[in-house]
Each structure stands twice: as C-alpha cells, then as structure tokens.
Design a protein around this motif. Structure first.
Motif, short mmCIF file in Angstrom:
data_model
loop_
_atom_site.label_atom_id
_atom_site.label_comp_id
_atom_site.label_asym_id
_atom_site.label_seq_id
_atom_site.Cartn_x
_atom_site.Cartn_y
_atom_site.Cartn_z
N TYR A 174 52.44 41.01 32.98
CA TYR A 174 51.34 41.00 33.94
C TYR A 174 50.26 41.93 33.40
CZ TYR A 174 53.28 45.48 35.62
OH TYR A 174 53.75 46.77 35.71
N THR A 175 49.07 41.81 33.94
CA THR A 175 47.93 42.57 33.44
C THR A 175 47.51 43.61 34.47
OG1 THR A 175 47.15 40.67 32.17
CG2 THR A 175 45.55 42.43 32.60
N GLU A 176 47.46 44.87 34.05
CA GLU A 176 47.06 45.97 34.92
C GLU A 176 45.56 46.20 34.78
OE1 GLU A 176 49.91 49.44 34.77
OE2 GLU A 176 50.69 48.26 33.08
N ILE A 177 44.81 45.72 35.75
CA ILE A 177 43.38 46.06 35.78
C ILE A 177 43.24 47.56 36.02
CG2 ILE A 177 41.16 45.58 36.86
CD1 ILE A 177 42.44 43.19 35.37
N LYS A 178 44.09 48.06 36.91
CA LYS A 178 44.29 49.50 37.10
C LYS A 178 45.80 49.73 37.03
CE LYS A 178 40.26 50.16 40.13
NZ LYS A 178 39.93 48.74 40.45
N LEU A 187 46.88 34.14 30.34
CA LEU A 187 48.11 34.75 29.86
C LEU A 187 49.28 34.09 30.57
CD1 LEU A 187 49.67 36.97 28.28
CD2 LEU A 187 49.35 38.47 30.27
N LYS A 188 50.08 33.35 29.83
CA LYS A 188 51.21 32.62 30.41
C LYS A 188 52.51 33.39 30.16
CE LYS A 188 48.60 29.12 31.59
NZ LYS A 188 48.73 27.79 30.97
N ASP A 189 53.47 33.15 31.02
CA ASP A 189 54.78 33.75 30.82
C ASP A 189 55.62 32.87 29.90
OD1 ASP A 189 55.78 31.64 32.35
OD2 ASP A 189 56.03 32.84 34.15
N LYS A 190 56.87 33.20 29.73
CA LYS A 190 57.77 32.48 28.82
C LYS A 190 57.88 31.01 29.18
CE LYS A 190 62.63 32.56 27.32
NZ LYS A 190 63.94 33.28 27.44
N TRP A 191 57.65 30.68 30.46
CA TRP A 191 57.84 29.31 30.93
C TRP A 191 56.52 28.56 31.11
CZ3 TRP A 191 60.16 33.74 32.66
CH2 TRP A 191 61.50 33.89 32.28
N GLY A 192 55.46 29.12 30.56
CA GLY A 192 54.17 28.45 30.59
C GLY A 192 53.43 28.55 31.90
N LEU A 193 53.85 29.43 32.77
CA LEU A 193 53.19 29.60 34.06
C LEU A 193 52.19 30.75 34.01
CD1 LEU A 193 56.30 29.15 36.37
CD2 LEU A 193 54.53 27.46 35.86
N PRO A 194 51.12 30.67 34.80
CA PRO A 194 50.15 31.76 34.80
C PRO A 194 50.78 33.06 35.29
CG PRO A 194 49.70 30.21 36.59
CD PRO A 194 50.73 29.58 35.72
N THR A 195 50.24 34.17 34.82
CA THR A 195 50.72 35.48 35.21
C THR A 195 49.74 36.09 36.21
OG1 THR A 195 49.63 36.50 33.32
CG2 THR A 195 51.93 35.79 33.03
N LEU A 196 49.94 37.35 36.54
CA LEU A 196 49.09 38.02 37.52
C LEU A 196 48.24 39.11 36.89
CD1 LEU A 196 51.30 38.59 40.71
CD2 LEU A 196 49.49 36.90 40.38
#
Length: 568
Positions: A103-107, A444-453
């Motif tokens: 996941y991506t930490e904006i903060k 940015l997709k996870d291992k299963w090709g799904l969007p992350t947060l």
C-alpha cells in the motif's frame, strides 16, 4: 471446520455471503447460520482450524531456531509489522505478507493485517469495553463529523447478547460513560497495581484504576476452557479461553449445518443489478490458482476489516455507482480514524520485594476517561478524551540479556526477581476528519492484479493536545503513587499503530453525508451490510471490537427479519 467449497461456479447461490472471517465476520456467520440462512464465508487467506493449526502454541523460547526472532527473509515479508515489534517467529504465520500486499503511505500509516480464517481475532489484544452515549452523542454535541443514527439504548441489549456468548471478564464500576458489561469474574490486580489504584484514587477525584475488561474466560463457558495465564494468546489458544472466530463463533455457525467456508478467496468487487436495484453477489480471485469466480446471494455482509471492506466497495463500480458501491454521498473512503498510541510514563517503586504474582496474566490495568465528561471536567485545550492501559511487573530472566556474567552464581542470580516497574500508555480519540482518507491506486497492483490503496491520514492538533496531557498526567499520577525514576515517553506513533483503524464507510442519518443507515445497510442498496470497523462514525477512546460484535449481531437480526418480510 465446515465445508470447504473449492469447486464453486456461478451457479453457487447462497442465502447470505459474509466477506471476511475475523471478529465481526465470525459473528455475522454465526447469527445468519443460526437463523437458518445458508451462508458462505469468503476469506482471502488460508484455512486455520482451531487447535490443530496453532503450531507454536506450546513452544518454549528454546524451541525456536532464532529464539523467536525473524530471519532476514521473513523480516522482508513482514516489514510493516516487524518494524514495530508486532511479529516474531512464533506468530509470523498469522501475519499478512507485506510484500504481496503493498500500500502507499501518502502520510505515515501502519496497516497491520492478518489474512487467514479468523483474521485478527487470533492475535487481537482482547480488551473489551462498551461505548456509551458520551461516544454516540459526541459528534452531534461538538460538531465534528455527522451524528450517529443510533444511541446506547439501541445497542445495549446487543452488548449483553454478545458478552454472554463471548465471555468477558471484569468488574462493575458503575460509571455512566463506561457502562458495565455482563461479566465473568475479574482477573486480579497484583500488589503494585493495588497500591497504584489506592494512591491514584485517593489523590485524583474521579479517576479509577481497574483490571482490564477482556475477552478471556476466567471460568469455563460453553465447552471452552478457562484462561491458563500462559500469555501466549497471539499464537492461538488451544483451550479456547479467549474469544476468537476460530474457537467461538465459527464452530457455532458450523454446528447449524448452514455454513460453508471458502478460504483463499479474495473478493475483488460486489455485483450490482441495475434492474433489481440491489447487489446479487460478489466476484473473487482464487489466491492460489488466480481463477476468477462469482458467487451469488440474497444478502451480503462486508466484514473484511475497515480498509479492506472499503477497498472492495470502491472497486465495485457500475452505471449506478460510478464512484464506488453506495457512494452517493462522496464519503466513501473518508473519515479514517485510529487511536493515538504509545504515549505515557513508566517508573519503578521500592518495597514489595517479598511479593510476586502467579502466572503470566494476559491482561493489564485500565484507567477510564476522566476529562470532558461534564462542565466540571471540561478541557479548554481539546475535545473528546482518552484512557490508559498498562500494568506492573518485576524484571526476570530478561535482566540477564547483554550481561557480562557467567557461571553458576550468575545463573542463580537470574532466578531472583528484579525490582517492580509500572507503566501506563494512553489511547486518545481521533476526530473524524474528512481529509483523512483512502483511495484506490490503480497504478500499483498487488500480487493478484488488484488495485492497492493510497492511505492519507494523520493525527491533528486535537489529538496532539490530548497526547501532551496524557504524558503530563501519567507523570503526575506516578509521582503521587510513589514511583521513582519516572520516564515519560511519546513515540509519536502514526495512525494505524493502535490497530483500531475505523471509519471510511460511516453510518449516518442522512444519505447525503453517510454510506450506511442505522442498521448498517448501504443506503442505496439495502441488502448490503457493513458491520466491521468501516461503519464507525466516531472512534471513542476505548477499544472498538466489542461494539463491532454487538453492531453485527444487531444488523444480522434485522437482515433476517427484512428478508422474511421480503423487504430486501
């Protein structure tokens, strides 16, 4: 445990689907199955069966190759939880792989996940407190967030209902802002905690120190054994002494014959039918085969945990819901909250050297909120409040770490307990800020090709002001209680560290400002229920899991009644 349905097709239709098998998902499964609904539980992680899948439950430190530490490869797999000390060789199998689930930490945000049947109910802290109308009315009174559509009277009987089945140990106190539960006998404070209790209550009007209220059995209940004071809870309890989905609610659901569990099923989205104006099922990705499947049902309970549930709703777009399922208000993903954590003080005390304690009590002390209860306790520095958790103990074998000693005399010395210490750390309420939010990261997709947060969340001045008072008050209380060598601390932990993340699909009275109604139904699709932490409208300052249980049982009761009335 139940039927493992590994060859389901689009023809597989159930009365109900529950997404997630953690604390709230297990309760949804139990209630729906016991009310006669053929229920499918979809769990993104592997199967974990009670007792037989607790591989480290009876191991001692010397049974681990690295004495409990993670090797380098496991440190990389669990870099989020390892970085804050929440995972070791004894629990790594109950923690999500952070590399597979980015996941991506904006903060800065610490997102701690547990992907298996039972979810985080296997590893949670088990502190269980009722909320009161001080919490349910807070938004309406001080103007932050939107008003809850329920009050304490709406959920009070459901608190009692889940407490009687889960088993909550504790003692009544009679505080209106911390209502008493249906209790099993309380665990005992040790001698230093009793001393601290006496001195704090003598010196500070309106402050109380009590044993924690926790989901540990102190006497057998419904075939489960009582707590053995081993304090190895996060490895899974073979006695069933603490509440978990694996030991309590899922077995109850299984006994009905109405339960089907499908592990390794990552829900990607809900299916919405424009003509029927309701959800008809879910889409999943099999985590092992990458196969995509659909399952169908009359009602859907979303219990994947706060952020995962909202991620599913956000990824469930259609002509009717182009911005995410049920997102007519635009509030989906907003109002993310957690409790502040690791702020307080510690100290040592002379005396009591002739006293010790028996066992490893898996519970501590609690000091309930004492500010902003009324005009007399009103603070000019912040709104809402905080409470403390902590405890006292004596140093033991750990005192030999990094010591230069050796030989028989050194070993004999290690058998002698060290001095008494005491610590308290505060948990402060976070306000529901609209700008604290999550969003889909389709790049940015996870291992299963799904969007992350993307997670964009921070504590603001109100929470920081509470933390300053938490730290100051902790020092003052320890001083008045006679402790010395007092050290205050504020680790400035970011949101997520308290592992009480909640909000992002809140309940409310008005569909224009909320996602869910008073029974946790999506305003615009009444056969979809959200009863995990995503539904929360404010965060209180006490642990939320008991409220998730009660809200889920209440919503399941309503769902079945509405089904029988053919209203959904």
């Amino acid at each position: 445990m139940a039927n493992i349905n590994g060859k389901a097709t689009e023809q597989n239709t159930y009365d109900a689907i529950v997404i997630g098998s953690g604390i709230s998902g297990g309760w949804a499964a139990k209630e729906l199955c016991e009310k006669g609904l053929k229920t499918l539980v979809l769990e993104r992680g592997r199967m974990v069966k009670h007792v037989e899948d607790y591989p480290t439950a009876n191991k001692d430190p010397w049974d681990f190759e690295l004495r409990g530490a993670l090797d380098y490869e496991d440190q990389k797999k669990h870099h989020v939880t390892h970085g804050i000390g929440f995972v070791g060789e004894d629990t790594k199998h109950f923690r999500a792989n952070d590399l597979d689930n980015p996941y991506t930490e904006i903060k800065p945000f610490i997102w701690i996940r547990a992907h298996q049947v039972g979810g985080r109910s296997i590893v949670w802290g088990k502190q269980t407190y009722r909320w009161s109308d001080l919490d349910f009315e807070a938004n309406a009174k001080d103007g932050h967030g939107v008003d809850w559509p329920i009050r304490y009277k709406d959920i009070e009987p459901w608190y009692t209902y889940v407490e009687k089945f889960a088993g909550i140990s504790g003692a009544p106190l009679g505080l209106p802002h911390l209502p008493d539960s249906h209790f099993l006998p309380p665990m005992e404070l040790n001698c230093v905690e009793k001393h601290a209790k006496q001195r704090i209550e003598e010196n500070f009007e309106g402050r109380h120190l009590i044993i924690g209220r926790c989901a540990h059995l102190t006497e057998p209940l419904n075939g489960r054994g009582k707590c053995q004071f081993r304090n190895r809870c996060s490895r899974g309890c073979p006695f069933g002494a603490y509440f978990s989905s694996n030991a309590v609610t899922l077995p109850a659901a299984e006994r009905t014959g109405n339960l089907t569990i499908r592990p390794n099923a990552i829900v990607s989205s809900l299916i919405y039918d424009d003509q029927k104006e309701k959800a008809t099922g879910v889409r999943i990705v099999d985590s092992e085969t990458m196969e995509e499947m659909e399952f169908h049902s009359r009602i859907i309970f979303c219990n994947a945990s706060s952020l995962s549930t909202t991620k599913i709703l956000m990824n469930s777009t259609s002509n009717r819901f182009p911005e995410g399922f049920g997102n007519d208000s635009g509030e989906l993903g907003h109002n993310l909250m957690d409790h502040t954590y690791k702020v307080g003080a510690m100290g040592s005390i002379e005396g009591f050297e002739d006293q010790y304690y028996s066992g490893r009590r898996p519970n501590g002390i609690y000091i309930p909120r004492y500010v902003n209860l009324d005009e007399k306790t009103k603070s000019d520095n912040f709104v809402r409040g905080f409470g403390y958790q902590g405890g006292a103990g004596r140093s033991n074998w750990g005192s030999g770490v990094n010591s230069d000693g050796f030989g028989a005399d050194f070993k004999d010395q290690l058998f002698k307990p060290g001095p008494w210490g005491f610590f308290i750390t505060g948990f402060a309420e976070c306000l529901p800020y609209h700008e604290n939010k999550i969003s889909l990261n389709r790049g940015l997709k996870d291992k299963w090709g799904l969007p992350t947060l993307n997670i964009d969340c921070e504590f603001k001045e109100n929470e920081k002001a509470m933390n300053r008072q938490i730290r100051s008050d902790a020092v003052t209380m320890l001083e008045k209680a006679g402790f010395r060598d007092i050290l205050s601390f504020d680790n400035q932990s970011p949101p997520g560290h308290g592992i009480h993340e909640m909000g992002t699909a809140r309940m409310g009275k008005d569909p224009k400002t909320s996602i869910l109604n008073s029974f946790n139904q999506v305003h615009a699709a009444k056969n979809v229920f959200v009863t995990d932490g995503a539904c929360m409208t404010s965060s209180s300052c006490v642990n939320p899991s008991l409220t998730y249980m009660a809200i889920t049982a209440r919503a399941a009761d309503h769902a079945v009644k509405e089904l029988n009335r053919q209203n959904i």
